[in-house]
Design a protein around this motif. Structure first.
Motif, PDB file in Angstrom:
ATOM      1  N   ASN A 274      14.711   4.954  -0.838  1.00 37.85           N
ATOM      2  CA  ASN A 274      15.088   6.270  -0.549  1.00 37.85           C
ATOM      3  C   ASN A 274      16.345   6.412  -1.250  1.00 37.85           C
ATOM      4  O   ASN A 274      17.052   5.391  -1.441  1.00 37.85           O
ATOM      5  N   LYS A 275      16.843   7.541  -1.875  1.00 34.58           N
ATOM      6  CA  LYS A 275      17.852   7.618  -2.723  1.00 34.58           C
ATOM      7  C   LYS A 275      18.365   9.049  -2.622  1.00 34.58           C
ATOM      8  O   LYS A 275      17.431   9.966  -2.630  1.00 34.58           O
ATOM      9  N   GLU A 276      19.658   9.144  -2.585  1.00 34.30           N
ATOM     10  CA  GLU A 276      20.541  10.399  -2.401  1.00 34.30           C
ATOM     11  C   GLU A 276      20.452  11.033  -3.759  1.00 34.30           C
ATOM     12  O   GLU A 276      21.042  10.602  -4.638  1.00 34.30           O
ATOM     13  N   VAL A 277      19.799  12.274  -3.947  1.00 31.47           N
ATOM     14  CA  VAL A 277      19.934  13.036  -5.274  1.00 31.47           C
ATOM     15  C   VAL A 277      20.272  14.386  -4.843  1.00 31.47           C
ATOM     16  O   VAL A 277      19.380  15.238  -4.254  1.00 31.47           O
ATOM     17  N   ASP A 278      21.307  14.847  -5.287  1.00 30.49           N
ATOM     18  CA  ASP A 278      21.964  16.027  -5.180  1.00 30.49           C
ATOM     19  C   ASP A 278      21.977  16.536  -3.599  1.00 30.49           C
ATOM     20  O   ASP A 278      21.706  17.636  -3.117  1.00 30.49           O
TER      21      ASP A 278
ATOM     22  N   THR B 178      17.922  13.222   0.425  1.00 33.58           N
ATOM     23  CA  THR B 178      17.239  12.033   0.165  1.00 33.58           C
ATOM     24  C   THR B 178      15.602  12.158  -0.106  1.00 33.58           C
ATOM     25  O   THR B 178      15.035  12.877   0.345  1.00 33.58           O
ATOM     26  N   LYS B 179      15.469  11.326  -1.529  1.00 34.84           N
ATOM     27  CA  LYS B 179      14.372  11.812  -1.984  1.00 34.84           C
ATOM     28  C   LYS B 179      13.722  10.143  -2.197  1.00 34.84           C
ATOM     29  O   LYS B 179      14.327   9.137  -2.182  1.00 34.84           O
ATOM     30  N   GLU B 180      12.248  10.167  -2.402  1.00 36.33           N
ATOM     31  CA  GLU B 180      11.463   8.760  -2.306  1.00 36.33           C
ATOM     32  C   GLU B 180      11.381   8.417  -3.657  1.00 36.33           C
ATOM     33  O   GLU B 180      11.012   9.518  -4.488  1.00 36.33           O
TER      34      GLU B 180
ATOM     35  N   THR C 216       0.756  -1.201   0.091  1.00 38.85           N
ATOM     36  CA  THR C 216       0.064  -0.052  -0.040  1.00 38.85           C
ATOM     37  C   THR C 216       0.988   1.159   0.193  1.00 38.85           C
ATOM     38  O   THR C 216       1.866   1.400   0.766  1.00 38.85           O
ATOM     39  N   GLY C 217       0.581   1.912  -0.714  1.00 37.90           N
ATOM     40  CA  GLY C 217       1.524   3.293  -0.972  1.00 37.90           C
ATOM     41  C   GLY C 217       2.511   3.298  -1.936  1.00 37.90           C
ATOM     42  O   GLY C 217       3.383   4.118  -1.973  1.00 37.90           O
ATOM     43  N   ALA C 218       2.532   2.368  -2.602  1.00 40.89           N
ATOM     44  CA  ALA C 218       3.746   2.057  -3.417  1.00 40.89           C
ATOM     45  C   ALA C 218       3.441   2.975  -4.822  1.00 40.89           C
ATOM     46  O   ALA C 218       4.299   3.306  -5.515  1.00 40.89           O
ATOM     47  N   GLY C 219       2.190   3.192  -5.185  1.00 39.73           N
ATOM     48  CA  GLY C 219       1.763   3.898  -6.413  1.00 39.73           C
ATOM     49  C   GLY C 219       1.274   3.436  -7.397  1.00 39.73           C
ATOM     50  O   GLY C 219       1.392   3.534  -8.459  1.00 39.73           O
TER      51      GLY C 219
END
Length: 216
Positions: free
Chosen positions: A200-204, A207-209, A24-27
């Motif tokens: 979660n991924k490090e972008v610039d 931490t972004k989803e 649930t919530g994966a999109g």
């Protein structure tokens, strides 16, 4: 005896059919909506079983919300015989279809309009009830999947199913949340089985989803 021999579809005529599962919530619902942004799959008709469509707010997407198997049959027959508008159909979700409409109908707990007969009454499904529900779901998946293989190429549809995710404890693997062995077997009914996850991924430096779709 003459054999009715056919060849696999070409890249130009092949139509997608697959199950996309995730927590649930994966999109999953949002992902279905993106089919309306693709020239190949636009427009899409979404068969809304979950009723969780807020993620599609303000979008021009056609949605039907069947309340019983009679209405499901009408949707199927329209798409198979009379459809001249839609290029794809999205089913959201198989999990709620099984838990709600299928099992509720078998157990006699819901009316034709999906209203519950007695909220204070609880009964346990029998082995026979689970078997009937699994047969319901197998027929449903195969029926709608076959809309991508219609003999008339102009009527073929891209077919997207979504489902929740569960762990199969015996095999320690994730699979679509469907009863018994159906969760493990349903991937064999379609051309593509995909798992949608959030990470979660490090972008610039932030931490972004992000979401990943793994396919088999």
């Amino acid at each position: 005896m003459a054999l009715n021999v056919k060849h696999p579809p070409t890249r130009a005529t092949a139509h997608f059919n697959g199950i996309i599962y995730g927590l649930t919530g994966a999109g999953k619902t949002f992902l279905l909506g993106t089919a309306n942004k693709c020239e190949t799959t636009n427009p899409i008709l979404i068969v809304n079983i979950d009723a969780g469509i807020l993620t599609l707010a303000d979008q021009e997407i056609d949605i039907v919300s069947p309340s019983n198997f009679t209405e499901l049959q009408e949707i199927y027959e329209y798409l198979r015989e009379d459809n001249t508008k839609y290029r794809s159909v999205g089913w959201d979700t198989l999990t709620e279809q099984q838990r709600g409409m299928s099992m509720g109908t078998i157990m006699g707990e819901i009316e034709e309009d999906l209203s519950f007969k007695d909220l204070g009454s609880v009964s346990s499904p029998t082995r026979q009830d689970w078997l009937k529900s699994s047969l319901h779901m197998r027929r449903l998946i195969r029926a709608f999947r076959d809309l991508s293989y219609l003999d008339d190429e102009d009527k073929r549809l891209h077919v997207f199913f979504t489902a929740g995710e569960r762990m199969d404890d015996l095999r320690n693997i994730g699979c679509p949340s469907l009863p018994g062995l159906l969760g493990l077997e349903c991937g064999g009914y379609v051309d593509v089985l995909g798992r949608l996850i959030v990470a979660n991924k490090e972008v610039d430096g932030e931490t972004k989803e992000v979401r990943y779709l793994y396919t088999k």
